[in-house]
Write an enzyme that holds these catalytic residues in place. Structure first.
Site, PDB file in Angstrom:
ATOM      1  N   GLU A  60     -19.500  16.096 -97.037  1.00 54.40           N
ATOM      2  CA  GLU A  60     -20.402  14.836 -96.590  1.00 54.40           C
ATOM      3  C   GLU A  60     -21.834  14.768 -97.382  1.00 54.40           C
ATOM      4  O   GLU A  60     -22.229  13.745 -97.496  1.00 54.40           O
ATOM      5  CB  GLU A  60     -20.457  14.746 -95.073  1.00 54.40           C
ATOM      6  N   ARG A  63     -19.963  27.777 -90.028  1.00 53.29           N
ATOM      7  CA  ARG A  63     -19.700  27.446 -88.421  1.00 53.29           C
ATOM      8  C   ARG A  63     -18.099  27.560 -88.208  1.00 53.29           C
ATOM      9  O   ARG A  63     -17.700  27.675 -87.031  1.00 53.29           O
ATOM     10  CB  ARG A  63     -19.973  25.809 -88.236  1.00 53.29           C
TER      11      ARG A  63
HETATM   12  O1  LIG Z   1     -15.295  17.831 -94.159  1.00 55.82           O
HETATM   13  P1  LIG Z   1     -16.549  18.143 -94.887  1.00 55.82           P
HETATM   14  O2  LIG Z   1     -17.006  16.911 -95.619  1.00 55.82           O
HETATM   15  O3  LIG Z   1     -16.158  19.031 -96.202  1.00 55.82           O
HETATM   16  O4  LIG Z   1     -17.525  18.647 -93.961  1.00 55.82           O
HETATM   17  C1  LIG Z   1     -17.349  19.562 -92.963  1.00 55.82           C
HETATM   18  C2  LIG Z   1     -17.996  20.923 -93.359  1.00 55.82           C
HETATM   19  O5  LIG Z   1     -19.575  20.807 -93.379  1.00 55.82           O
HETATM   20  C3  LIG Z   1     -20.149  21.836 -92.610  1.00 55.82           C
HETATM   21  O6  LIG Z   1     -20.324  23.099 -93.275  1.00 55.82           O
HETATM   22  P2  LIG Z   1     -21.462  23.449 -94.186  1.00 55.82           P
HETATM   23  O7  LIG Z   1     -20.980  23.209 -95.609  1.00 55.82           O
HETATM   24  O8  LIG Z   1     -22.440  22.299 -93.991  1.00 55.82           O
HETATM   25  O9  LIG Z   1     -21.833  24.688 -93.910  1.00 55.82           O
HETATM   26  P3  LIG Z   1     -22.504  25.746 -92.542  1.00 55.82           P
HETATM   27  O10 LIG Z   1     -20.914  25.854 -91.703  1.00 55.82           O
HETATM   28  O11 LIG Z   1     -22.619  26.840 -93.162  1.00 55.82           O
HETATM   29  O12 LIG Z   1     -23.598  25.093 -91.952  1.00 55.82           O
HETATM   30  C4  LIG Z   1     -19.044  22.178 -91.617  1.00 55.82           C
HETATM   31  O13 LIG Z   1     -19.155  23.058 -90.710  1.00 55.82           O
HETATM   32  C5  LIG Z   1     -17.651  21.979 -92.257  1.00 55.82           C
HETATM   33  O14 LIG Z   1     -17.423  23.172 -92.623  1.00 55.82           O
HETATM   34  N1  LIG Z   2     -22.282  14.771 -89.830  1.00 57.67           N
HETATM   35  C1  LIG Z   2     -22.192  16.003 -89.867  1.00 57.67           C
HETATM   36  N2  LIG Z   2     -22.340  16.982 -88.787  1.00 57.67           N
HETATM   37  C2  LIG Z   2     -22.435  18.103 -88.652  1.00 57.67           C
HETATM   38  N3  LIG Z   2     -21.906  18.786 -89.809  1.00 57.67           N
HETATM   39  C3  LIG Z   2     -21.343  18.369 -90.742  1.00 57.67           C
HETATM   40  N4  LIG Z   2     -20.580  18.597 -91.945  1.00 57.67           N
HETATM   41  C4  LIG Z   2     -20.558  17.372 -92.576  1.00 57.67           C
HETATM   42  N5  LIG Z   2     -20.708  16.464 -92.139  1.00 57.67           N
HETATM   43  C5  LIG Z   2     -21.605  16.684 -90.910  1.00 57.67           C
END
Ligand SMILES: O=P(O)(O)OC[C@H]1O[C@H](OP(=O)(O)OP(=O)(O)O)[C@H](O)[C@@H]1O
Ligand SMILES: Nc1ncnc2[nH]cnc12
Length: 170
Positions: A95, A58
């Site tokens: 998270e 993302r």
């Molecule tokens: O602050 P944090 O606890 O590290 O969480 C935030 C991250 O989690 C999600 O990515 P995800 O790893 O789910 O990957 P994606 O973008 O491929 O869905 C989001 O896009 C952030 O990069």
């Molecule tokens: N609550 C949340 N919603 C969407 N993306 C996330 N990445 C980490 N925590 C998330």
């Protein structure tokens, strides 16, 4: 524009207790997507970045259009095992799980001023790891910018003293 109106909250995804902030509803709306990127650009213009780095996946849909608007380059920070050239890698937790992120060794040259962009700041694990990789390559992280910040998880306080800008907070 109230960007929260365009963000859908899904309870218990991807696991019980997580309230998932779904940005697909914002991305599919052209004017809202554009307005969000332009608001991030107002902040980005103040940090004098040479390049934007965004974590997969993302982070790409936020960082790449922002880089194009600013006329600077974009560096993808990828999940481990995806990059074809020699890379550095670091494990991290977020998270709702654990993973590893990687960057090409020549993605950033020493002294490059890097702005990090992602959709969401939660615990800060993803961005703290991204900062570590950039600094390992000799880059200077000049800021981090997000559409969404989950303030109750205090991620901002795990990123050192870099400037942090988010459009909406929960
Ligand atoms: O602050 P944090 O606890 O590290 O969480 C935030 C991250 O989690 C999600 O990515 P995800 O790893 O789910 O990957 P994606 O973008 O491929 O869905 C989001 O896009 C952030 O990069
Ligand atoms: N609550 C949340 N919603 C969407 N993306 C996330 N990445 C980490 N925590 C998330």
């Amino acid at each position: 524009m109230n960007f929260k109106d365009y963000i859908r909250v899904i309870p218990d995804f991807p696991q019980p207790g997580i309230r998932f902030k779904d940005i697909t509803t914002l991305l599919k709306d052209g004017p809202a997507y554009k307005a969000a990127i332009m608001e991030l650009k107002s902040f980005a213009d103040t940090v004098n970045a040479d390049v934007i780095a965004g974590p997969e996946a993302r982070g790409f849909v936020v960082g790449a259009p922002l880089a194009v608007e600013m006329g600077i380059g974009f560096v993808p920070v990828r999940k481990s095992g995806k990059l074809p050239f020699e890379s550095i890698k670091a494990d991290y937790s977020l998270e709702y799980g654990k993973d590893a992120l990687a960057m090409h060794v020549d993605a950033i040259t020493p002294g490059t001023r890097v702005l990090i962009a992602d959709d969401l700041l939660a615990t800060g694990g993803t961005i703290a790891t991204t900062i570590k990789l950039i600094e390992q390559l000799g880059g200077i992280v000049v800021g981090a910018t997000f559409l969404i910040e989950l303030s109750y998880l205090d991620g901002r306080n795990h990123l050192g003293d870099i400037p942090v800008k988010s459009l909406v907070q929960y």
